[in-house]
Write a protein that holds these residues in place. Structure first.
Motif, PDB file in Angstrom:
ATOM      1  N   TRP A 147       0.685  -1.574   0.520  1.00 19.63           N
ATOM      2  CA  TRP A 147      -0.205  -0.211   0.095  1.00 19.63           C
ATOM      3  C   TRP A 147       0.542   1.169  -0.412  1.00 19.63           C
ATOM      4  CZ3 TRP A 147      -4.393  -0.567  -1.842  1.00 19.63           C
ATOM      5  CH2 TRP A 147      -5.917  -1.420  -1.127  1.00 19.63           C
ATOM      6  N   ARG A 148       2.376   1.223   0.527  1.00 22.78           N
ATOM      7  CA  ARG A 148       3.033   1.892   0.417  1.00 22.78           C
ATOM      8  C   ARG A 148       3.883   3.025  -0.892  1.00 22.78           C
ATOM      9  NH1 ARG A 148       6.518   3.195   5.989  1.00 22.78           N
ATOM     10  NH2 ARG A 148       7.095   5.128   4.841  1.00 22.78           N
ATOM     11  N   PHE A 149       3.852   1.265  -1.380  1.00 26.33           N
ATOM     12  CA  PHE A 149       4.110   1.591  -2.610  1.00 26.33           C
ATOM     13  C   PHE A 149       2.976   2.862  -3.866  1.00 26.33           C
ATOM     14  CE2 PHE A 149       5.430   0.996  -7.505  1.00 26.33           C
ATOM     15  CZ  PHE A 149       6.428   0.392  -7.394  1.00 26.33           C
ATOM     16  N   PRO A 150       4.513   4.186  -4.250  1.00 28.84           N
ATOM     17  CA  PRO A 150       4.163   5.073  -4.405  1.00 28.84           C
ATOM     18  C   PRO A 150       2.621   4.921  -6.077  1.00 28.84           C
ATOM     19  CG  PRO A 150       6.483   5.514  -4.598  1.00 28.84           C
ATOM     20  CD  PRO A 150       5.609   4.437  -4.463  1.00 28.84           C
ATOM     21  N   VAL A 207       0.386   2.961  -6.469  1.00 30.63           N
ATOM     22  CA  VAL A 207      -0.405   2.536  -5.591  1.00 30.63           C
ATOM     23  C   VAL A 207      -1.526   3.006  -4.949  1.00 30.63           C
ATOM     24  CG1 VAL A 207      -1.384   0.565  -3.686  1.00 30.63           C
ATOM     25  CG2 VAL A 207       0.181  -0.147  -5.036  1.00 30.63           C
ATOM     26  N   TRP A 208      -0.571   4.033  -4.274  1.00 27.85           N
ATOM     27  CA  TRP A 208      -1.614   4.969  -3.560  1.00 27.85           C
ATOM     28  C   TRP A 208      -2.130   6.171  -3.911  1.00 27.85           C
ATOM     29  CZ3 TRP A 208       1.018   9.662  -3.710  1.00 27.85           C
ATOM     30  CH2 TRP A 208       1.833   9.505  -3.092  1.00 27.85           C
ATOM     31  N   LEU A 229      -2.048   4.883   4.037  1.00 23.40           N
ATOM     32  CA  LEU A 229      -1.272   4.605   2.762  1.00 23.40           C
ATOM     33  C   LEU A 229      -0.198   4.796   2.948  1.00 23.40           C
ATOM     34  CD1 LEU A 229      -3.902   3.952  -0.209  1.00 23.40           C
ATOM     35  CD2 LEU A 229      -3.621   2.021   1.492  1.00 23.40           C
ATOM     36  N   ALA A 230       0.111   6.807   2.260  1.00 27.51           N
ATOM     37  CA  ALA A 230       1.988   6.329   1.564  1.00 27.51           C
ATOM     38  C   ALA A 230       2.481   6.670   2.947  1.00 27.51           C
ATOM     39  CB  ALA A 230       1.852   7.881   1.611  1.00 27.51           C
ATOM     40  N   PHE A 287       2.200  13.904  -9.029  1.00 28.81           N
ATOM     41  CA  PHE A 287       3.788  14.819  -9.445  1.00 28.81           C
ATOM     42  C   PHE A 287       4.162  13.680  -8.116  1.00 28.81           C
ATOM     43  CE2 PHE A 287       7.113  17.954  -8.738  1.00 28.81           C
ATOM     44  CZ  PHE A 287       6.743  18.228  -9.453  1.00 28.81           C
ATOM     45  N   GLN A 288       3.732  14.327  -6.893  1.00 28.15           N
ATOM     46  CA  GLN A 288       4.536  13.252  -5.681  1.00 28.15           C
ATOM     47  C   GLN A 288       5.121  12.328  -5.528  1.00 28.15           C
ATOM     48  OE1 GLN A 288       3.497  15.797  -2.115  1.00 28.15           O
ATOM     49  NE2 GLN A 288       1.569  15.386  -3.245  1.00 28.15           N
ATOM     50  N   ALA A 289       4.151  10.782  -6.510  1.00 30.50           N
ATOM     51  CA  ALA A 289       4.333   9.937  -6.824  1.00 30.50           C
ATOM     52  C   ALA A 289       5.890   9.587  -7.697  1.00 30.50           C
ATOM     53  CB  ALA A 289       3.290   8.973  -7.123  1.00 30.50           C
ATOM     54  N   MET A 290       5.789  10.600  -8.687  1.00 29.04           N
ATOM     55  CA  MET A 290       7.010  10.196  -9.678  1.00 29.04           C
ATOM     56  C   MET A 290       7.675  10.884  -8.680  1.00 29.04           C
ATOM     57  SD  MET A 290       5.305   8.475 -12.234  1.00 29.04           S
ATOM     58  CE  MET A 290       4.901   8.074 -11.051  1.00 29.04           C
ATOM     59  N   GLU A 291       7.503  11.967  -8.031  1.00 26.74           N
ATOM     60  CA  GLU A 291       8.976  12.547  -7.727  1.00 26.74           C
ATOM     61  C   GLU A 291       9.342  11.452  -6.460  1.00 26.74           C
ATOM     62  OE1 GLU A 291      10.059  16.873  -5.362  1.00 26.74           O
ATOM     63  OE2 GLU A 291       8.345  15.486  -4.983  1.00 26.74           O
TER      64      GLU A 291
END
Length: 284
Positions: free
Chosen positions: A8-11, A13-14, A63-64, A141-145
């Protein structure tokens, strides 16, 4: 249990979970507001925005497993106002340049439904600004970052933002590319600079609202507006049926705004790194 938490903490996924949640809320409230009139749709849009932000916060908190300073209530007012001013200046400057080049001419619509136009324009612009910024600059943006750094985040969100507008009326490959540059890069640069979603939401809101009030199509969507706009000249100048975003003028203006924002973001990063405490193991 550990595997479940790490999943669940994988960018990605959340990001997907949060996007689905906010998209469902947005779709539900869009259907509700289409059947309502007066100020009620605006109230419903505000409720939708609150729920979307709640989903965003819950997604990142549980999650994150990270805090959400980008939507903190501290300085929310001033950041929103600064964003609105930036967006209004951007659209005004772009429109004035096109007018000077003979591409646009405006005339007061003279409609007796000024209040209706104002409320409808604000409601539409507000809903789009909140949901799109929470998804694109907030989650994507924050997942990709987190996954590959700031440059990747800026590139991916810009491309996805442009592609998301390909299905709009009057859209072309050029208009999608223009949106990627003028909106994707500008809003991404704004987020990197301010690290605040209130600022980007304010910018996005003013952008759409100004176009709508001027009677210019907003990304291909017709706007009633307080004015009627007469378009003259090549689509590269005027944007054609797609509206202002399809013009080369806001592309250039947005890049001129994005560059100092990116420079400011780089300076902020260097300043933050310089202010980090020295680990005890390195202290003398």
């Amino acid at each position: 249990m550990k595997n479940k938490v790490s999943f669940w903490r994988f960018p990605i996924v959340w990001m997907i979970v949060g996007t689905i949640g906010m998209s469902l809320i947005d779709t539900l409230f869009r259907q509700l507001t289409e059947r309502l009139e007066g100020i009620v749709p605006l109230i419903f849009t505000l409720v939708m925005g609150f729920l979307a932000m709640l989903v965003y916060k819950l997604t990142l908190t549980y999650l994150a497993r990270r805090s959400t300073p980008e939507i903190s209530r501290r300085h929310a007012g001033i950041e929103t106002v600064l964003g609105v001013l930036t967006g209004a200046i951007f659209i005004a400057a772009s429109a004035i340049i096109i007018i000077a080049l003979g591409g646009y001419s405006f005339q007061w619509a003279g409609s007796g439904n000024t209040g209706f136009v104002l409320i409808t324009t604000i409601q539409t612009a507000l809903g789009a600004a909140i949901v799109e910024e929470l998804i694109f600059r907030g989650l994507l943006f924050q997942a990709m970052e987190q996954w590959g750094g700031k440059a990747l985040a800026l590139a991916v969100t810009s491309l996805f933002f442009g592609a998301a507008h390909l299905g709009n009326a009057g859209a072309t490959l050029w208009s999608a590319f223009a949106i990627a540059l003028e909106a994707g890069v500008l809003l991404g640069a704004a987020f990197l600079w301010r690290r605040n979603l209130w600022f980007t939401m304010g910018l996005h809101f003013a952008w759409n609202a100004m176009e709508g009030l001027l009677g210019i199509p907003v990304s291909g969507h017709a706007a009633a507006g307080l004015f009627t706009v007469k378009v003259n000249g090549a689509a590269l100048l005027t944007g054609g049926d797609f509206g202002l975003e399809g013009s080369i003028v806001p592309v250039v203006v947005s890049l001129l705004l994005s560059i100092p924002m990116l420079i400011g973001a780089a300076r902020n990063q260097r300043s933050n790194v310089g202010n980090l405490p020295v680990p005890k193991s390195q202290q003398t």
